[in-house]
Design a protein around this motif. Structure first.
Motif, PDB file in Angstrom:
ATOM      1  N   GLN A   1       2.303   9.274  -3.766  1.00 47.67           N
ATOM      2  CA  GLN A   1       2.085  10.646  -4.180  1.00 47.67           C
ATOM      3  C   GLN A   1       1.685  11.512  -2.981  1.00 47.67           C
ATOM      4  O   GLN A   1       1.073  11.056  -2.046  1.00 47.67           O
ATOM      5  CB  GLN A   1       1.037  10.747  -5.295  1.00 47.67           C
ATOM      6  CG  GLN A   1      -0.335  10.292  -4.926  1.00 47.67           C
ATOM      7  CD  GLN A   1      -0.554   8.806  -5.158  1.00 47.67           C
ATOM      8  OE1 GLN A   1       0.379   8.040  -5.270  1.00 47.67           O
ATOM      9  NE2 GLN A   1      -1.801   8.412  -5.202  1.00 47.67           N
ATOM     10  N   LEU A   2       2.062  12.791  -3.057  1.00 44.36           N
ATOM     11  CA  LEU A   2       1.776  13.720  -1.975  1.00 44.36           C
ATOM     12  C   LEU A   2       0.336  14.217  -2.077  1.00 44.36           C
ATOM     13  O   LEU A   2      -0.174  14.493  -3.160  1.00 44.36           O
ATOM     14  CB  LEU A   2       2.744  14.904  -2.025  1.00 44.36           C
ATOM     15  CG  LEU A   2       4.203  14.602  -1.699  1.00 44.36           C
ATOM     16  CD1 LEU A   2       5.048  15.864  -1.850  1.00 44.36           C
ATOM     17  CD2 LEU A   2       4.339  14.041  -0.305  1.00 44.36           C
TER      18      LEU A   2
ATOM     19  N   MET B   1       1.614  15.382   2.798  1.00 42.48           N
ATOM     20  CA  MET B   1       2.237  14.121   3.200  1.00 42.48           C
ATOM     21  C   MET B   1       1.859  13.039   2.212  1.00 42.48           C
ATOM     22  O   MET B   1       0.884  13.178   1.471  1.00 42.48           O
ATOM     23  CB  MET B   1       1.832  13.745   4.622  1.00 42.48           C
ATOM     24  CG  MET B   1       0.349  13.500   4.827  1.00 42.48           C
ATOM     25  SD  MET B   1      -0.117  12.999   6.480  1.00 42.48           S
ATOM     26  CE  MET B   1       0.231  14.425   7.435  1.00 42.48           C
ATOM     27  N   PRO B   2       2.600  11.942   2.199  1.00 38.24           N
ATOM     28  CA  PRO B   2       2.270  10.837   1.287  1.00 38.24           C
ATOM     29  C   PRO B   2       0.912  10.221   1.661  1.00 38.24           C
ATOM     30  O   PRO B   2       0.527  10.181   2.830  1.00 38.24           O
ATOM     31  CB  PRO B   2       3.398   9.835   1.496  1.00 38.24           C
ATOM     32  CG  PRO B   2       4.479  10.569   2.186  1.00 38.24           C
ATOM     33  CD  PRO B   2       3.842  11.694   2.904  1.00 38.24           C
ATOM     34  N   LEU B   3       0.231   9.746   0.638  1.00 34.94           N
ATOM     35  CA  LEU B   3      -1.105   9.195   0.852  1.00 34.94           C
ATOM     36  C   LEU B   3      -1.084   7.980   1.776  1.00 34.94           C
ATOM     37  O   LEU B   3      -1.984   7.810   2.601  1.00 34.94           O
ATOM     38  CB  LEU B   3      -1.733   8.833  -0.494  1.00 34.94           C
ATOM     39  CG  LEU B   3      -3.159   8.286  -0.454  1.00 34.94           C
ATOM     40  CD1 LEU B   3      -4.096   9.298   0.197  1.00 34.94           C
ATOM     41  CD2 LEU B   3      -3.628   7.922  -1.841  1.00 34.94           C
ATOM     42  N   PHE B   4      -0.048   7.105   1.681  1.00 36.66           N
ATOM     43  CA  PHE B   4      -0.027   5.922   2.540  1.00 36.66           C
ATOM     44  C   PHE B   4       0.070   6.317   4.010  1.00 36.66           C
ATOM     45  O   PHE B   4      -0.475   5.652   4.887  1.00 36.66           O
ATOM     46  CB  PHE B   4       1.112   4.976   2.149  1.00 36.66           C
ATOM     47  CG  PHE B   4       2.488   5.452   2.511  1.00 36.66           C
ATOM     48  CD1 PHE B   4       3.021   5.145   3.747  1.00 36.66           C
ATOM     49  CD2 PHE B   4       3.241   6.190   1.614  1.00 36.66           C
ATOM     50  CE1 PHE B   4       4.294   5.575   4.085  1.00 36.66           C
ATOM     51  CE2 PHE B   4       4.505   6.600   1.943  1.00 36.66           C
ATOM     52  CZ  PHE B   4       5.037   6.308   3.190  1.00 36.66           C
ATOM     53  N   LEU B   5       0.752   7.434   4.282  1.00 38.15           N
ATOM     54  CA  LEU B   5       0.851   7.903   5.665  1.00 38.15           C
ATOM     55  C   LEU B   5      -0.510   8.381   6.170  1.00 38.15           C
ATOM     56  O   LEU B   5      -0.861   8.144   7.338  1.00 38.15           O
ATOM     57  CB  LEU B   5       1.898   9.008   5.752  1.00 38.15           C
ATOM     58  CG  LEU B   5       2.352   9.408   7.141  1.00 38.15           C
ATOM     59  CD1 LEU B   5       2.951   8.219   7.864  1.00 38.15           C
ATOM     60  CD2 LEU B   5       3.363  10.529   7.053  1.00 38.15           C
ATOM     61  N   VAL B   6      -1.267   9.034   5.302  1.00 38.50           N
ATOM     62  CA  VAL B   6      -2.616   9.464   5.671  1.00 38.50           C
ATOM     63  C   VAL B   6      -3.485   8.236   5.995  1.00 38.50           C
ATOM     64  O   VAL B   6      -4.218   8.220   6.990  1.00 38.50           O
ATOM     65  CB  VAL B   6      -3.254  10.297   4.534  1.00 38.50           C
ATOM     66  CG1 VAL B   6      -4.717  10.606   4.826  1.00 38.50           C
ATOM     67  CG2 VAL B   6      -2.477  11.578   4.321  1.00 38.50           C
TER      68      VAL B   6
ATOM     69  N   VAL C   1       0.845  -1.205   0.000  1.00 32.13           N
ATOM     70  CA  VAL C   1       0.000   0.000   0.000  1.00 32.13           C
ATOM     71  C   VAL C   1       0.874   1.246   0.000  1.00 32.13           C
ATOM     72  O   VAL C   1       0.583   2.225  -0.705  1.00 32.13           O
ATOM     73  CB  VAL C   1      -0.953  -0.016   1.222  1.00 32.13           C
ATOM     74  CG1 VAL C   1      -1.623   1.330   1.409  1.00 32.13           C
ATOM     75  CG2 VAL C   1      -1.998  -1.096   1.059  1.00 32.13           C
ATOM     76  N   ALA C   2       1.945   1.224   0.764  1.00 38.29           N
ATOM     77  CA  ALA C   2       2.835   2.395   0.823  1.00 38.29           C
ATOM     78  C   ALA C   2       3.497   2.656  -0.529  1.00 38.29           C
ATOM     79  O   ALA C   2       3.602   3.805  -0.967  1.00 38.29           O
ATOM     80  CB  ALA C   2       3.890   2.186   1.907  1.00 38.29           C
TER      81      ALA C   2
END
Length: 146
Positions: free
Chosen positions: A25-26, A48-53, A19-20
């Motif tokens: 993409q930011l 922030m990166p989408l996976f972090l969200v 997933v990461a």
């Protein structure tokens, strides 16, 4: 069982890495909708990166769920503590009863509580065999009746 748990953790790690990598993409994450953050003073947006969200949203959801369940189960914990206290009182009472129950008793009650004698074997009248006498091995050894 330990190997199954380790396999599941490894599978979860592979999925999270996938997933990461797929969502690098930011994205811009804002605390307030629209342009309302201008009126609050300061910059209420972050990139922030989408996976972090996604991962942060899952963590926040789990923490909120844990807090919700902890608050919801307050009455269950209180009831459990009350019953544990009641159990301690009852165990203390039982210990006291055991002490008084093993005290010397009345002779009449001791006779009534004594174990009953074993019944006589079939074919031998109960009145002719005393309780402490061993039974003969063969019927010919019985005394003759008059």
């Amino acid at each position: 069982m330990r190997y199954v748990r380790m396999l599941l953790v490894a599978l979860l790690a592979i999925i999270l890495v996938g997933v990461a990598l797929a969502n690098r993409q930011l994205v811009t994450v804002g605390l307030f909708p629209g342009r309302l953050d201008r009126y609050m003073g300061g910059d209420w947006q972050v990139q922030m990166p989408l996976f972090l969200v996604i991962i942060l949203a899952l963590l926040v959801g789990m923490i909120l769920g844990l807090v919700w369940e902890w608050v919801r189960e307050t009455t269950v914990r209180q009831e459990s503590a009350r019953r544990a206290h009641e159990l301690q009182l009852l165990e203390r009472e039982v210990r006291g009863l055991r002490v008084t129950h093993h005290a010397p008793r009345d002779e009449v009650l001791a006779i009534l509580d004594a174990p009953k004698p074993a019944p006589a074997p079939a074919g031998v009248p109960a009145a002719t065999v005393p309780a402490n006498t061993p039974l003969p091995a063969t019927p010919s050894a019985l005394p003759a009746r008059r």
